[in-house]
Design an enzyme around this catalytic site. Structure first.
Site, mmCIF file in Angstrom:
data_model
loop_
_atom_site.group_PDB
_atom_site.id
_atom_site.type_symbol
_atom_site.label_atom_id
_atom_site.label_comp_id
_atom_site.label_asym_id
_atom_site.label_seq_id
_atom_site.Cartn_x
_atom_site.Cartn_y
_atom_site.Cartn_z
ATOM 1 N N ASP A 81 0.869 -1.175 0.000
ATOM 2 C CA ASP A 81 0.000 0.000 0.000
ATOM 3 C C ASP A 81 0.910 1.232 0.000
ATOM 4 O OD1 ASP A 81 -1.656 2.136 0.510
ATOM 5 O OD2 ASP A 81 -2.828 1.120 2.060
ATOM 6 N N TYR A 171 -7.229 16.246 -6.367
ATOM 7 C CA TYR A 171 -6.641 15.421 -7.432
ATOM 8 C C TYR A 171 -5.839 16.291 -8.411
ATOM 9 C CZ TYR A 171 -6.181 12.249 -11.365
ATOM 10 O OH TYR A 171 -5.666 11.475 -12.390
#
Ligand SMILES: NC(=O)c1ccc[n+]([C@@H]2O[C@H](COP(=O)([O-])OP(=O)(O)OC[C@H]3O[C@@H](n4cnc5c(N)ncnc54)[C@H](OP(=O)(O)O)[C@@H]3O)[C@@H](O)[C@H]2O)c1
Length: 281
Positions: A81, A171
């Site tokens: 991760d 983002y």
């Protein structure tokens, strides 16, 4: 004329370490369990690279690795991760072995919606993955590449990097970082024989939209590209030593629009698109 030819030759040499140095023909790709990253792994394997593939979903990586191994590729899996320090450390340690000639920093995700209503932990995770992990892995990858005077890095940004995007504010900001950071590294690294290329895809058919909660209906059909076409362009650009590649004519136009349009108008247009695209308010 002579200068142009010499520059091109120098850049091409810097960009194609894996094609010229047999012992460095190994690529590490993050986010290879789906979409663009999986396609990078497939196309690189076809081009004769061995691969190290990284993501959280180990089952998918194992399946891809077995498939690639059947075709004669040495495929190594790292289940990690990359929004967590221990996940990044595992990949840094692999890069420090010094045999990775091409690093593809592709893992990333987006969130869509009004920032004040989005869970802040996920926004921070987005920053950790899209910015922090990419920065740390670029650093770990560049060390051995600089030492050997050869290598290439492809960092995946987005057309969202070229302007602010209301309703995908975090983002777009992470991808603006990736573009600026990669351009900076490109100039630094070509001095020691390494190419850094920033890939800025537009709408590409992958799991990205589902993960980001973007309704596909909001994006007109003609804007979509396949992961295959995007990756082909990216590998061609890295090989020719380009700093930036924005695949697709319409995406190139979108990327250049902010240069010729007042900033307030750019914000309004991109915000209107992504407010509509949000599946939930
Ligand atoms: N598709 C588009 O329209 C589009 C447009 C512009 C830019 N991009 C960029 O392209 C890149 C690839 O996205 P995609 O379109 O291929 O999306 P995707 O199909 O959702 O694939 C994303 C990949 O990133 C991995 N990933 C996500 N979170 C991770 C984490 N915490 N740690 C490690 N790996 C993680 C996923 O694997 P696991 O879930 O197994 O971890 C998956 O392999 C991203 O950087 C994205 O921002 C995509």
């Amino acid at each position: 004329m002579a200068t142009e030819t010499n520059d091109t030759a120098t850049e091409a040499k810097a960009a194609a370490p894996a094609d010229t140095k047999q012992e460095r023909k190994r690529a590490l790709i993050t986010g290879a369990s789906a979409g663009i990253g999986e396609e990078f792994a497939r196309q690189l394997a076809k081009r004769g690279y061995d691969v190290v593939i990284v993501a959280r979903r180990g089952d998918r990586l194992d399946k891809l690795a077995s498939e690639l191994k059947e075709g004669g590729t040495d495929a190594e899996v790292i289940t990690a991760d990359l929004s967590r320090p221990e996940g990044v450390t595992a990949v840094v340690e692999r890069l420090e072995k010094g045999d990775i000639g091409l690093l593809v920093n592709n893992a990333g995700f987006g969130t869509n919606g009004e920032f004040a209503q989005l869970p802040v932990d996920r926004e921070l995770m987005e920053i950790d993955l899209n910015i922090r992990a990419l920065t740390q892995l670029s650093h770990a990858g560049l060390g051995p590449m600089k030492k050997s005077g050869a290598g290439a890095i492809i960092n995946v940004a987005s057309t969202g990097a070229y302007q602010p995007v209301p309703y995908m504010s975090t983002y777009a900001a992470t991808k603006a970082y990736v573009l600026s950071f990669s351009e900076g590294l490109h100039e630094e690294a070509k001095g020691y024989g390494v190419t850094v290329t920033c890939l800025c895809p537009g709408a590409t058919r992958t799991e990205f939209q589902e993960v980001a909660g973007i309704g596909e209906d909001g994006i007109p059909g003609f804007l979509w590209m396949s992961a295959e076409a995007v990756v082909e362009k990216a590998l061609g650009a890295a090989k020719s030593g380009s700093a930036i590649v924005t695949p697709g004519l319409l995406n190139k136009l979108t990327a250049n629009l902010p240069r010729f349009t007042p900033r307030f108008a750019v914000r309004k247009i991109s915000g209107a698109m992504f407010k509509r695209a949000a599946t939930k308010e």
